[in-house]
Design a protein around this motif. Structure first.
Motif, PDB file in Angstrom:
ATOM      1  N   PRO A 111      45.647  40.899  57.997  1.00  0.00           N
ATOM      2  CA  PRO A 111      46.448  40.866  56.765  1.00  0.00           C
ATOM      3  C   PRO A 111      46.149  42.047  55.849  1.00  0.00           C
ATOM      4  O   PRO A 111      44.990  42.409  55.638  1.00  0.00           O
ATOM      5  CB  PRO A 111      46.024  39.558  56.096  1.00  0.00           C
ATOM      6  CG  PRO A 111      45.488  38.723  57.203  1.00  0.00           C
ATOM      7  CD  PRO A 111      44.853  39.689  58.171  1.00  0.00           C
ATOM      8  N   GLY A 112      47.204  42.650  55.352  1.00  0.00           N
ATOM      9  CA  GLY A 112      47.064  43.745  54.406  1.00  0.00           C
ATOM     10  C   GLY A 112      46.810  45.101  55.024  1.00  0.00           C
ATOM     11  O   GLY A 112      46.651  46.089  54.323  1.00  0.00           O
ATOM     12  N   ARG A 113      46.796  45.188  56.349  1.00  0.00           N
ATOM     13  CA  ARG A 113      46.535  46.459  57.025  1.00  0.00           C
ATOM     14  C   ARG A 113      47.723  46.803  57.912  1.00  0.00           C
ATOM     15  O   ARG A 113      48.206  45.957  58.655  1.00  0.00           O
ATOM     16  CB  ARG A 113      45.270  46.342  57.875  1.00  0.00           C
ATOM     17  CG  ARG A 113      44.829  47.664  58.470  1.00  0.00           C
ATOM     18  CD  ARG A 113      43.608  47.522  59.338  1.00  0.00           C
ATOM     19  NE  ARG A 113      42.468  47.027  58.591  1.00  0.00           N
ATOM     20  CZ  ARG A 113      41.374  46.529  59.159  1.00  0.00           C
ATOM     21  NH1 ARG A 113      41.285  46.456  60.474  1.00  0.00           N
ATOM     22  NH2 ARG A 113      40.381  46.097  58.437  1.00  0.00           N
ATOM     23  N   ALA A 114      48.177  48.030  57.826  1.00  0.00           N
ATOM     24  CA  ALA A 114      49.293  48.479  58.664  1.00  0.00           C
ATOM     25  C   ALA A 114      48.855  48.560  60.120  1.00  0.00           C
ATOM     26  O   ALA A 114      47.738  48.961  60.412  1.00  0.00           O
ATOM     27  CB  ALA A 114      49.793  49.840  58.193  1.00  0.00           C
ATOM     28  N   THR A 115      49.744  48.135  61.021  1.00  0.00           N
ATOM     29  CA  THR A 115      49.487  48.252  62.454  1.00  0.00           C
ATOM     30  C   THR A 115      50.665  48.981  63.081  1.00  0.00           C
ATOM     31  O   THR A 115      51.713  49.124  62.469  1.00  0.00           O
ATOM     32  CB  THR A 115      49.328  46.869  63.125  1.00  0.00           C
ATOM     33  OG1 THR A 115      50.572  46.183  63.034  1.00  0.00           O
ATOM     34  CG2 THR A 115      48.239  46.049  62.472  1.00  0.00           C
ATOM     35  N   GLY A 116      50.490  49.405  64.299  1.00  0.00           N
ATOM     36  CA  GLY A 116      51.552  50.121  64.979  1.00  0.00           C
ATOM     37  C   GLY A 116      52.560  49.223  65.660  1.00  0.00           C
ATOM     38  O   GLY A 116      53.544  49.690  66.189  1.00  0.00           O
ATOM     39  N   GLY A 117      52.341  47.927  65.632  1.00  0.00           N
ATOM     40  CA  GLY A 117      53.242  47.029  66.351  1.00  0.00           C
ATOM     41  C   GLY A 117      53.599  45.813  65.530  1.00  0.00           C
ATOM     42  O   GLY A 117      54.352  45.893  64.586  1.00  0.00           O
ATOM     43  N   VAL A 118      52.999  44.690  65.899  1.00  0.00           N
ATOM     44  CA  VAL A 118      53.286  43.436  65.212  1.00  0.00           C
ATOM     45  C   VAL A 118      52.836  43.540  63.745  1.00  0.00           C
ATOM     46  O   VAL A 118      51.839  44.183  63.445  1.00  0.00           O
ATOM     47  CB  VAL A 118      52.605  42.256  65.952  1.00  0.00           C
ATOM     48  CG1 VAL A 118      51.106  42.342  65.908  1.00  0.00           C
ATOM     49  CG2 VAL A 118      53.087  40.936  65.439  1.00  0.00           C
ATOM     50  N   ARG A 119      53.636  42.958  62.849  1.00  0.00           N
ATOM     51  CA  ARG A 119      53.316  43.064  61.424  1.00  0.00           C
ATOM     52  C   ARG A 119      53.740  41.798  60.686  1.00  0.00           C
ATOM     53  O   ARG A 119      54.569  41.031  61.167  1.00  0.00           O
ATOM     54  CB  ARG A 119      53.993  44.280  60.809  1.00  0.00           C
ATOM     55  CG  ARG A 119      55.494  44.155  60.710  1.00  0.00           C
ATOM     56  CD  ARG A 119      56.141  45.469  60.274  1.00  0.00           C
ATOM     57  NE  ARG A 119      57.539  45.295  59.992  1.00  0.00           N
ATOM     58  CZ  ARG A 119      58.493  45.052  60.877  1.00  0.00           C
ATOM     59  NH1 ARG A 119      58.179  44.943  62.158  1.00  0.00           N
ATOM     60  NH2 ARG A 119      59.748  44.908  60.514  1.00  0.00           N
ATOM     61  N   TRP A 120      53.175  41.623  59.511  1.00  0.00           N
ATOM     62  CA  TRP A 120      53.516  40.484  58.667  1.00  0.00           C
ATOM     63  C   TRP A 120      54.764  40.779  57.859  1.00  0.00           C
ATOM     64  O   TRP A 120      54.843  41.809  57.203  1.00  0.00           O
ATOM     65  CB  TRP A 120      52.380  40.162  57.699  1.00  0.00           C
ATOM     66  CG  TRP A 120      51.150  39.645  58.355  1.00  0.00           C
ATOM     67  CD1 TRP A 120      49.970  40.308  58.495  1.00  0.00           C
ATOM     68  CD2 TRP A 120      50.976  38.366  58.966  1.00  0.00           C
ATOM     69  NE1 TRP A 120      49.074  39.521  59.174  1.00  0.00           N
ATOM     70  CE2 TRP A 120      49.674  38.319  59.470  1.00  0.00           C
ATOM     71  CE3 TRP A 120      51.808  37.261  59.148  1.00  0.00           C
ATOM     72  CZ2 TRP A 120      49.161  37.211  60.136  1.00  0.00           C
ATOM     73  CZ3 TRP A 120      51.311  36.155  59.811  1.00  0.00           C
ATOM     74  CH2 TRP A 120      50.010  36.129  60.295  1.00  0.00           C
ATOM     75  N   LEU A 121      55.740  39.890  57.892  1.00  0.00           N
ATOM     76  CA  LEU A 121      56.869  39.923  56.962  1.00  0.00           C
ATOM     77  C   LEU A 121      56.534  39.056  55.758  1.00  0.00           C
ATOM     78  O   LEU A 121      56.890  39.379  54.633  1.00  0.00           O
ATOM     79  CB  LEU A 121      58.149  39.424  57.633  1.00  0.00           C
ATOM     80  CG  LEU A 121      58.632  40.260  58.816  1.00  0.00           C
ATOM     81  CD1 LEU A 121      59.848  39.624  59.468  1.00  0.00           C
ATOM     82  CD2 LEU A 121      58.947  41.684  58.374  1.00  0.00           C
ATOM     83  N   VAL A 122      55.846  37.949  56.022  1.00  0.00           N
ATOM     84  CA  VAL A 122      55.269  37.097  54.975  1.00  0.00           C
ATOM     85  C   VAL A 122      53.824  36.877  55.374  1.00  0.00           C
ATOM     86  O   VAL A 122      53.542  36.233  56.386  1.00  0.00           O
ATOM     87  CB  VAL A 122      56.005  35.734  54.850  1.00  0.00           C
ATOM     88  CG1 VAL A 122      55.341  34.865  53.785  1.00  0.00           C
ATOM     89  CG2 VAL A 122      57.487  35.921  54.567  1.00  0.00           C
ATOM     90  N   GLN A 123      52.899  37.454  54.605  1.00  0.00           N
ATOM     91  CA  GLN A 123      51.475  37.316  54.917  1.00  0.00           C
ATOM     92  C   GLN A 123      51.000  35.905  54.620  1.00  0.00           C
ATOM     93  O   GLN A 123      51.497  35.272  53.693  1.00  0.00           O
ATOM     94  CB  GLN A 123      50.651  38.285  54.058  1.00  0.00           C
ATOM     95  CG  GLN A 123      50.534  39.633  54.633  1.00  0.00           C
ATOM     96  CD  GLN A 123      49.422  40.444  53.986  1.00  0.00           C
ATOM     97  OE1 GLN A 123      49.245  41.551  54.396  1.00  0.00           O
ATOM     98  NE2 GLN A 123      48.693  39.971  53.023  1.00  0.00           N
ATOM     99  N   PRO A 124      50.019  35.422  55.374  1.00  0.00           N
ATOM    100  CA  PRO A 124      49.432  34.132  55.020  1.00  0.00           C
ATOM    101  C   PRO A 124      48.750  34.251  53.666  1.00  0.00           C
ATOM    102  O   PRO A 124      48.229  35.316  53.320  1.00  0.00           O
ATOM    103  CB  PRO A 124      48.433  33.870  56.140  1.00  0.00           C
ATOM    104  CG  PRO A 124      48.208  35.179  56.801  1.00  0.00           C
ATOM    105  CD  PRO A 124      49.393  36.040  56.533  1.00  0.00           C
ATOM    106  N   ASP A 125      48.781  33.168  52.900  1.00  0.00           N
ATOM    107  CA  ASP A 125      48.155  33.198  51.580  1.00  0.00           C
ATOM    108  C   ASP A 125      46.731  32.669  51.605  1.00  0.00           C
ATOM    109  O   ASP A 125      46.052  32.666  50.589  1.00  0.00           O
ATOM    110  CB  ASP A 125      49.001  32.441  50.556  1.00  0.00           C
ATOM    111  CG  ASP A 125      49.176  30.968  50.882  1.00  0.00           C
ATOM    112  OD1 ASP A 125      48.508  30.456  51.813  1.00  0.00           O
ATOM    113  OD2 ASP A 125      49.995  30.323  50.204  1.00  0.00           O
ATOM    114  N   GLY A 126      46.281  32.198  52.768  1.00  0.00           N
ATOM    115  CA  GLY A 126      44.921  31.694  52.904  1.00  0.00           C
ATOM    116  C   GLY A 126      44.777  30.231  52.540  1.00  0.00           C
ATOM    117  O   GLY A 126      43.747  29.624  52.784  1.00  0.00           O
TER     118      GLY A 126
END
Length: 154
Positions: A111-126
């Motif tokens: 969470p919160g880090r850019a990746t080259g593939g799969v990514r968060w559209l809605v990050q988990p809030d914990g």
């Protein structure tokens, strides 16, 4: 909750499903790809929709609730994964929708880090917020009707 504190809380929540959460966090934080393989079916299942239905579904969901549960998109936006309560995947019936539940693993970006593939559209809030399957189904029906109207108007 947003910012670095939210990402740390989300990391803790996600890693809690790993066989060894501490080792998972250690590896995840050092992995240059910024992804971890985590088991579904413990705190969440994931319903995987084709992108052409997933994006309109997410649009509908965000109009229905303040904040849906976590949502992933794969490289190229071909598929989207909606985090839902455990057990949902085993009971879900839907054409073109795949489920990841108990006994399956998913690639999860940090969470919160850019990746080259799969990514968060809605990050988990914990906090464990997940998408209600009944609301997801309603959103999918509305989105599918909208997509069908658009396709019919061409």
């Amino acid at each position: 909750m947003t910012g670095p504190g939210a990402a740390k809380t989300a990391v803790e929540w996600l890693a809690s499903v790993a066989p060894d959460p501490e080792a998972c966090r250690w590896e995840w934080e050092r992995n240059p790809l910024g992804v971890a393989l985590l088991p579904a079916g413990r705190r969440w299942d994931v319903l995987i929709l084709p992108g052409e239905l997933g994006y309109p579904t997410l649009d509908v969901l965000t109009r229905l609730v303040d904040r849906p549960g976590p949502v992933l998109a794969d490289f190229g936006d071909a598929r989207m994964g909606f985090f839902v309560p455990p057990g949902t995947a085993a009971r879900w019936l839907g054409t073109g929708v795949r489920g990841a539940g108990a006994g399956t693993w998913i690639v999860v970006p940090y969470p919160g880090r850019a990746t080259g593939g799969v990514r968060w559209l809605v990050q988990p809030d914990g906090s464990g917020t997940l998408t209600d399957p009944a609301l997801l189904e309603l959103a999918m029906h509305e989105a599918a009707a909208h997509v069908a109207r658009e396709d019919g108007g061409r």
